[in-house]
Design an enzyme around this catalytic site. Sequence first.
Site, PDB file in Angstrom:
ATOM      1  N   SER A  40      51.273 -38.831 -61.388  1.00 16.67           N
ATOM      2  CA  SER A  40      50.144 -38.307 -60.603  1.00 16.67           C
ATOM      3  C   SER A  40      50.370 -36.669 -60.581  1.00 16.67           C
ATOM      4  CB  SER A  40      50.550 -38.743 -59.072  1.00 16.67           C
ATOM      5  OG  SER A  40      51.586 -38.342 -58.562  1.00 16.67           O
ATOM      6  N   LYS A  50      53.858 -33.279 -54.633  1.00 13.79           N
ATOM      7  CA  LYS A  50      52.604 -32.821 -54.801  1.00 13.79           C
ATOM      8  C   LYS A  50      52.380 -31.639 -54.852  1.00 13.79           C
ATOM      9  CE  LYS A  50      51.048 -37.199 -54.559  1.00 13.79           C
ATOM     10  NZ  LYS A  50      50.528 -38.079 -56.017  1.00 13.79           N
TER      11      LYS A  50
END
Length: 284
Positions: A39, A112
């Site tokens: 991701s 993230k």
Amino acid sequence: MKKVIKSIFQYVGAILLAIVIAALLRLFIVDFYSIPSDSMYPTIEPGDFIVVNKMYMGARFYKNFDFLDGAHPETVRTPGYTSLKRNDVIVFNFPTHANGRWDMDLQTFYVKRCIALPGDSLSIIDGINYINGQSGYGNLEDQQRLHHYRGDYAPGIYNAFPFDYWHRWNIQNFGPLYIPSAGTTITIDTLNFSLYRHLIAYETQVPVHELQRQLYLGDSLIREYTFQKNWYFVAGNQVFNSRDSRYIGPIPEDFIVGKASFVLTSKDPHTKEYVWRRFFKKIH
């Protein structure tokens, strides 16, 4: 015989000292995480073993261990040498929704990019991130892919937070969403109550419910609310494959472990061979 005993005690003492030093390093200075997903590709690749800087914004500790019995985990943070900046890559606890309660999942950590800070206003317009009206945050290449994409979406990808009838936000058009900062008071109205209900429930640890498009904290009607914590909006590099704030909403500072600094080692997840080009690669 005395020399042998003395040597044993010296070795044992050295081992215990090394264990204490290692524990203090992990508590106050750094931590380490293995990355299983893509991701955050190409910044971080599957198989990377990353170093997280806890001193950056201050090491996080639990105030007590009541959470072992199912209580809300309360945290405290030591002073850091700086604050988070937009586009910093961070590691944080993912939220859990156990027993209808939005809280910190103590066993699950995500990495993230922090793209919006407390006090920012975030929008996604035609797939491009805008913070306070300015672009340039997050993975710009993948945002362009989303901007030009006209195909179908896999289930669960397109629709986004807060998943209600009135906003109908999606990963191409989202917001504007104000990211709360500690001490800021906002009016709670029929349009924004769905945006902030789980934030308020998390901060107060009091059940929040809706009645006739109005928000109640326990039995009390909320017409305005002053936030107690700083909140952040995080996003993965892969806009088509990232479970982030587009789906879970903002995360509180409590959840953040620290800033991802560099890749220590890396192994190909399929061949299990070392990927030498990734060793000591700085994360930015």
